[in-house]
Design a protein around this motif. Structure first.
Motif, PDB file in Angstrom:
ATOM      1  N   GLU A  55       0.856  -1.185   0.000  1.00 33.32           N
ATOM      2  CA  GLU A  55       0.000   0.000   0.000  1.00 33.32           C
ATOM      3  C   GLU A  55       0.892   1.235   0.000  1.00 33.32           C
ATOM      4  O   GLU A  55       2.088   1.141   0.228  1.00 33.32           O
ATOM      5  N   GLY A  56       0.302   2.374  -0.205  1.00 29.84           N
ATOM      6  CA  GLY A  56       1.030   3.630  -0.090  1.00 29.84           C
ATOM      7  C   GLY A  56       1.224   4.324  -1.419  1.00 29.84           C
ATOM      8  O   GLY A  56       0.746   3.876  -2.464  1.00 29.84           O
ATOM      9  N   TYR A 112       3.041  -6.630   7.046  1.00 27.14           N
ATOM     10  CA  TYR A 112       3.925  -5.580   7.536  1.00 27.14           C
ATOM     11  C   TYR A 112       3.915  -4.394   6.587  1.00 27.14           C
ATOM     12  O   TYR A 112       3.496  -4.502   5.429  1.00 27.14           O
ATOM     13  N   ASP A 113       4.426  -3.269   7.069  1.00 27.50           N
ATOM     14  CA  ASP A 113       4.612  -2.121   6.188  1.00 27.50           C
ATOM     15  C   ASP A 113       5.587  -2.526   5.085  1.00 27.50           C
ATOM     16  O   ASP A 113       6.366  -3.466   5.248  1.00 27.50           O
ATOM     17  N   ARG A 115       8.281  -1.223   3.875  1.00 22.76           N
ATOM     18  CA  ARG A 115       9.712  -1.133   4.176  1.00 22.76           C
ATOM     19  C   ARG A 115      10.164  -2.394   4.917  1.00 22.76           C
ATOM     20  O   ARG A 115      11.196  -2.976   4.592  1.00 22.76           O
ATOM     21  N   THR A 116       9.384  -2.852   5.886  1.00 22.83           N
ATOM     22  CA  THR A 116       9.709  -4.083   6.608  1.00 22.83           C
ATOM     23  C   THR A 116       9.628  -5.281   5.672  1.00 22.83           C
ATOM     24  O   THR A 116      10.503  -6.158   5.686  1.00 22.83           O
TER      25      THR A 116
END
Length: 181
Positions: A55-56, A112-113, A115-116
């Motif tokens: 996402e994002g 997880y996000d 980046r993770t």
């Protein structure tokens, strides 16, 4: 389901092969390639999970990138399995067996996000890169230059994807944190 079962070859066995590679040498390479196969499917599923859940602001770019990577990993797994079979071995084919023989750590079910997630992918890819390098050396030392070359080509692709993930994880971005800054 058909009740007649004819087992042509049992898992863990290596029969003579038309490639004229000594069975003892083939056994060593088959074991190494089965570990690579298990690792590839572990990475494939982890990348696919991240592809689904990204996402994002960079969603589309990362979503498309992860699909490209997991498709390359799937192609590599297929090539590994076919080489295993050509060497007289039996490629691991069940999820249970693949999980048991993977030498990389499997990410849990949590989302997880990104980046993770990408950091976790980078860790698994790094472990696979190290394994590939060892297996290239093994294949070459046993005179199986074709397997060594196949692994070199896969290694090059994996290293390229790893380098791209490393760029995604850098701190520099065009996306603003907030409009009030």
């Amino acid at each position: 389901m058909n009740t007649q079962k004819t087992v042509r070859q049992e898992p863990g066995t290596v029969k003579e092969n038309a490639l004229r590679l000594d069975t003892g040498k083939a056994e060593q390479i088959v074991e190494a390639l089965n570990a690579d196969l298990a690792n590839a499917y572990t990475l494939y599923h982890q990348l696919h999970k991240h592809h689904w859940n990204v996402e994002g602001a960079e969603f589309l770019e990362v979503h498309v990138f992860l699909q490209e990577v997991y498709e390359d990993v799937e192609d590599a797994a297929d090539e590994l399995a076919e080489r295993l079979q050509a060497l007289g071995g039996v490629p691991h084919g069940s999820m249970t067996t693949l999980a048991e023989h993977a030498t990389v750590e499997v990410e849990d079910e949590n989302v997880y996000d990104i980046r993770t997630s990408l950091s976790n992918d980078l860790e698994v890819m790094g472990d696979i890169i190290e394994s590939y390098r060892e297996h290239v050396e093994l294949a070459d030392s046993l005179g199986d230059y074709a397997t060594g070359e196949m692994l070199r080509e896969q290694l090059e692709t994996l290293e390229e994807h790893t380098h791209h993930i490393e760029h995604y994880l850098e701190d520099d971005t065009l996306v603003l944190e907030s409009a009030t800054q």
